[in-house]
Design an enzyme around this catalytic site. Structure first.
Site, PDB file in Angstrom:
ATOM      1  CG  HIS A  75      12.061  10.002  -3.276  1.00 45.74           C
ATOM      2  ND1 HIS A  75      11.600   9.294  -4.363  1.00 45.74           N
ATOM      3  CD2 HIS A  75      12.844   9.138  -2.574  1.00 45.74           C
ATOM      4  CE1 HIS A  75      12.084   8.063  -4.325  1.00 45.74           C
ATOM      5  NE2 HIS A  75      12.829   7.942  -3.237  1.00 45.74           N
ATOM      6  CE1 TYR A 203       4.873  10.320  -9.316  1.00 48.79           C
ATOM      7  CE2 TYR A 203       2.642   9.621  -9.867  1.00 48.79           C
ATOM      8  CZ  TYR A 203       3.601   9.923  -8.929  1.00 48.79           C
ATOM      9  OH  TYR A 203       3.292   9.833  -7.590  1.00 48.79           O
ATOM     10  N   PRO A 295      -5.013   7.170  -6.831  1.00 47.38           N
ATOM     11  CG  PRO A 295      -4.080   5.086  -7.302  1.00 47.38           C
ATOM     12  CD  PRO A 295      -5.361   5.846  -7.369  1.00 47.38           C
ATOM     13  CE  LYS A 299      -1.122  15.568  -2.233  1.00 46.51           C
ATOM     14  NZ  LYS A 299       0.255  15.242  -1.856  1.00 46.51           N
ATOM     15  CE1 TYR A 387       3.547  12.915  -6.376  1.00 43.08           C
ATOM     16  CE2 TYR A 387       5.146  13.128  -4.601  1.00 43.08           C
ATOM     17  CZ  TYR A 387       4.480  12.350  -5.531  1.00 43.08           C
ATOM     18  OH  TYR A 387       4.733  11.005  -5.594  1.00 43.08           O
TER      19      TYR A 387
HETATM   20  P1  FAD Z   1      -7.606   1.801   5.801  1.00 41.86           P
HETATM   21  O1  FAD Z   1      -6.155   1.713   5.619  1.00 41.86           O
HETATM   22  O2  FAD Z   1      -8.493   1.187   4.776  1.00 41.86           O
HETATM   23  O3  FAD Z   1      -7.935   1.166   7.230  1.00 41.86           O
HETATM   24  C1  FAD Z   1      -9.231   0.835   7.632  1.00 41.86           C
HETATM   25  C2  FAD Z   1      -9.158  -0.327   8.603  1.00 41.86           C
HETATM   26  O4  FAD Z   1     -10.466  -0.616   9.077  1.00 41.86           O
HETATM   27  C3  FAD Z   1      -8.645  -1.600   7.950  1.00 41.86           C
HETATM   28  O5  FAD Z   1      -7.621  -2.151   8.727  1.00 41.86           O
HETATM   29  C4  FAD Z   1      -9.875  -2.489   7.884  1.00 41.86           C
HETATM   30  O6  FAD Z   1      -9.543  -3.868   7.989  1.00 41.86           O
HETATM   31  C5  FAD Z   1     -10.663  -1.995   9.076  1.00 41.86           C
HETATM   32  N1  FAD Z   1     -12.100  -2.256   8.983  1.00 41.86           N
HETATM   33  C6  FAD Z   1     -12.905  -2.150   7.906  1.00 41.86           C
HETATM   34  N2  FAD Z   1     -14.170  -2.432   8.216  1.00 41.86           N
HETATM   35  C7  FAD Z   1     -14.179  -2.735   9.526  1.00 41.86           C
HETATM   36  C8  FAD Z   1     -15.200  -3.121  10.435  1.00 41.86           C
HETATM   37  N3  FAD Z   1     -16.462  -3.257  10.025  1.00 41.86           N
HETATM   38  N4  FAD Z   1     -14.866  -3.369  11.710  1.00 41.86           N
HETATM   39  C9  FAD Z   1     -13.575  -3.241  12.128  1.00 41.86           C
HETATM   40  N5  FAD Z   1     -12.573  -2.864  11.312  1.00 41.86           N
HETATM   41  C10 FAD Z   1     -12.862  -2.623  10.026  1.00 41.86           C
HETATM   42  N6  FAD Z   1      -2.936   5.480  -1.609  1.00 41.86           N
HETATM   43  C11 FAD Z   1      -1.889   6.038  -2.172  1.00 41.86           C
HETATM   44  O7  FAD Z   1      -1.623   7.205  -1.900  1.00 41.86           O
HETATM   45  N7  FAD Z   1      -1.091   5.301  -3.036  1.00 41.86           N
HETATM   46  C12 FAD Z   1      -1.350   3.987  -3.325  1.00 41.86           C
HETATM   47  O8  FAD Z   1      -0.629   3.356  -4.084  1.00 41.86           O
HETATM   48  C13 FAD Z   1      -2.464   3.392  -2.751  1.00 41.86           C
HETATM   49  N8  FAD Z   1      -2.770   2.097  -3.021  1.00 41.86           N
HETATM   50  C14 FAD Z   1      -3.892   1.563  -2.447  1.00 41.86           C
HETATM   51  C15 FAD Z   1      -4.243   0.238  -2.743  1.00 41.86           C
HETATM   52  C16 FAD Z   1      -5.411  -0.318  -2.205  1.00 41.86           C
HETATM   53  C17 FAD Z   1      -5.780  -1.758  -2.541  1.00 41.86           C
HETATM   54  C18 FAD Z   1      -6.233   0.467  -1.373  1.00 41.86           C
HETATM   55  C19 FAD Z   1      -7.513  -0.101  -0.809  1.00 41.86           C
HETATM   56  C20 FAD Z   1      -5.849   1.775  -1.069  1.00 41.86           C
HETATM   57  C21 FAD Z   1      -4.696   2.337  -1.595  1.00 41.86           C
HETATM   58  N9  FAD Z   1      -4.305   3.650  -1.318  1.00 41.86           N
HETATM   59  C22 FAD Z   1      -3.241   4.195  -1.879  1.00 41.86           C
HETATM   60  C23 FAD Z   1      -5.011   4.477  -0.390  1.00 41.86           C
HETATM   61  C24 FAD Z   1      -4.388   4.451   1.004  1.00 41.86           C
HETATM   62  O9  FAD Z   1      -3.812   3.210   1.246  1.00 41.86           O
HETATM   63  C25 FAD Z   1      -5.508   4.792   1.975  1.00 41.86           C
HETATM   64  O10 FAD Z   1      -5.886   6.135   1.718  1.00 41.86           O
HETATM   65  C26 FAD Z   1      -5.164   4.600   3.437  1.00 41.86           C
HETATM   66  O11 FAD Z   1      -5.038   3.238   3.733  1.00 41.86           O
HETATM   67  C27 FAD Z   1      -6.250   5.230   4.321  1.00 41.86           C
HETATM   68  O12 FAD Z   1      -6.099   4.844   5.647  1.00 41.86           O
HETATM   69  P2  FAD Z   1      -7.346   4.566   6.568  1.00 41.86           P
HETATM   70  O13 FAD Z   1      -6.788   4.246   7.906  1.00 41.86           O
HETATM   71  O14 FAD Z   1      -8.313   5.681   6.439  1.00 41.86           O
HETATM   72  O15 FAD Z   1      -8.093   3.315   5.945  1.00 41.86           O
HETATM   73  C1  DHB Z   2       3.288   5.012  -4.834  1.00 44.64           C
HETATM   74  C2  DHB Z   2       1.929   5.025  -4.957  1.00 44.64           C
HETATM   75  C3  DHB Z   2       1.317   6.102  -5.528  1.00 44.64           C
HETATM   76  O1  DHB Z   2      -0.015   6.137  -5.648  1.00 44.64           O
HETATM   77  C4  DHB Z   2       2.048   7.178  -6.003  1.00 44.64           C
HETATM   78  O2  DHB Z   2       1.411   8.216  -6.577  1.00 44.64           O
HETATM   79  C5  DHB Z   2       3.408   7.169  -5.853  1.00 44.64           C
HETATM   80  C6  DHB Z   2       4.030   6.068  -5.275  1.00 44.64           C
HETATM   81  C7  DHB Z   2       3.940   3.846  -4.209  1.00 44.64           C
HETATM   82  O3  DHB Z   2       3.234   2.890  -3.851  1.00 44.64           O
HETATM   83  O4  DHB Z   2       5.173   3.838  -4.070  1.00 44.64           O
END
Ligand code: FAD
Ligand code: DHB
Length: 394
Positions: A75, A203, A295, A299, A387
């Site tokens: 993109h 957006y 979100p 980021k 971005y």
């Molecule tokens: P996570 O992906 O949360 O991974 C943490 C892992 O640890 C999980 O697999 C969990 O099951 C595991 N865990 C938790 N507790 C324990 C424990 N006690 N013991 C063992 N394992 C454990 N970001 C965007 O940029 N755009 C989006 O649209 C967006 N949508 C999102 C929607 C949701 C519902 C959520 C929760 C987050 C979203 N985010 C989004 C944020 C993005 O997905 C996260 O920043 C990203 O997943 C971070 O990765 P991580 O590995 O740090 O944490």
């Molecule tokens: C998506 C999620 C976001 O938070 C964003 O800013 C742009 C795209 C997505 O899930 O595609």
């Protein structure tokens, strides 16, 4: 009690934990990943979708970018919409860089497959995790599965267990400073079986609330609607969701989202959160365990990758030539970029959402700012460079 030894114990198999484990493997450092949920659950969890160019480069250089290269959507800009008119922010023209749309669950699938192919130790449905001795030279992770306890003896522990994980809570009272902001809205997101009718993300600012048009593949769209923080998803039939999306996204030029079968839907809360510092003793936090962004700036997953890049470099330097300087400065190094991403995510959120009962002055100011970003090359460049992703090294 069964006893295991590793150099780095990693709690959580999200993007942060899996990528860290893989990067450490490439440096010849052993790790064990402990994940509460099943492999299928981790691979199917629908979340973020936009990868900064630095994240793509990291995945590619680490040898896990092959499918991303093939299936990821390049993109070169996004569109901002106001009063039913879209305005393009051309990333490549303004910064020379672009982003890649590739679902977080696809990244997770690729990383799990690679870890397992390399003989990595990733334990799904591991049971209840607790940490002990994080200020000693041999911190331990205890895993309790229905009364059967595994003891993982580590040299370092990485808390990659997301916002609701247990690792941040192991910091002693007073060791963490928390900075946070909540927002009076959330996002209702759907994944739909519908071919995208635009090539880039839209957006959209709208009097009824923000809406975002995104996608995952040539067959699948991803859409979001600003909603109440306590929105009851049961009140939203597929018809109601599509009707609201059409109202908010449809433009004066006749464009609107194409509809299709709703494959998944959910409500995501919005918050800005930073816990400082990211390290205590031999426990290091990375990703959502340490910080959350709303979100709107796309980021979250990218910040998680940036953290583990620095952590892997620091552990690599320590195990390579005994130099612990980068471990010492890990928190400070990460926080500089984390706060810039926090600022950008807060700004994008403030720019685009409807704020209930806000003073008329603020509403007018918001519209002026949006028009400014749409018409000023300087303002658009600032949006674009944040971005696509700021450089990894400060
Ligand atoms: P996570 O992906 O949360 O991974 C943490 C892992 O640890 C999980 O697999 C969990 O099951 C595991 N865990 C938790 N507790 C324990 C424990 N006690 N013991 C063992 N394992 C454990 N970001 C965007 O940029 N755009 C989006 O649209 C967006 N949508 C999102 C929607 C949701 C519902 C959520 C929760 C987050 C979203 N985010 C989004 C944020 C993005 O997905 C996260 O920043 C990203 O997943 C971070 O990765 P991580 O590995 O740090 O944490
Ligand atoms: C998506 C999620 C976001 O938070 C964003 O800013 C742009 C795209 C997505 O899930 O595609």
């Amino acid at each position: 009690m069964a006893r295991f030894e590793t150099q780095v114990g990693i709690v959580g198999a999200g993007p942060a934990g899996l990528m860290l484990s893989h990067l450490l493997h490439l440096k010849g450092i052993h790790s064990i990943v402990l994940e509460a949920k099943s492999r299928a659950y981790c691979e199917e969890r629908v979340r973020a979708g936009v990868l900064e160019h630095t994240s793509v480069q990291m995945l590619r250089e680490a040898g896990v970018g092959e499918r991303l290269e093939r299936e990821g959507l390049r993109h070169e800009g996004i569109e901002l919409g106001l009063h039913g008119v879209r305005h393009r922010i051309p990333f490549v023209e303004l910064t020379g860089k672009w982003v890649t749309v590739y679902g977080q669950q696809e990244v997770v699938k690729d990383l799990i497959a690679q870890r397992l192919a390399d003989g990595g130790d990733v334990r799904f449905e591991c049971g209840e995790v607790s940490l002990e001795g994080i200020t000693t030279e041999r911190p331990r992770i205890l895993v309790n599965r229905e009364g059967h306890i595994d003891e993982i003896c580590c040299e370092y522990i990485a808390g990659c267990d997301g916002f609701h994980g247990i690792c941040r809570g192991v910091f002693p009272e007073g060791a963490l400073s928390i900075f946070e902001r909540s927002y009076p809205f959330a996002w209702l997101g759907i994944l739909a079986e519908a071919a995208p009718s635009r090539e880039e993300l839209v957006y959209m600012h709208h009097p009824r609330g923000f809406a975002l048009y995104s996608m995952r593949s040539p067959r699948i769209t991803r859409l979001y609607l600003q909603c109440a923080p306590d929105e009851d998803i049961a009140q939203w039939s597929d018809d109601r969701i599509w009707s609201e999306l059409q109202t908010r996204l449809s433009c004066a030029d006749g464009w609107g989202p194409t509809e299709g079968r709703v494959l998944q839907k959910g409500v995501t809360g919005m918050r800005s959160f930073v816990a400082e510092p990211l390290q205590f003793g031999r426990l290091f936090l990375a990703g959502d365990a340490a910080h959350i962004v709303p979100p709107t700036g796309a980021k979250g997953m990218n910040l998680a990758f940036a953290d583990v890049h620095h952590l892997a470099e620091a552990l690599g330097a320590f195990y390579g030539d005994g130099n612990g300087d980068k471990l010492e400065s890990y928190s400070e190094t990460c926080l500089r970029r984390i706060w810039k991403a926090q600022r950008f995510s807060w700004w994008m959120t403030s720019l685009l959402h409807r704020f209930e009962n806000e003073p008329p002055f603020d509403r007018k100011r918001q519209l002026a700012e949006l028009e400014y970003v749409m018409t000023s090359r300087a303002a658009a460049t600032s949006l674009a460079e944040n971005y696509v992703g700021l450089p990894l090294e400060a």
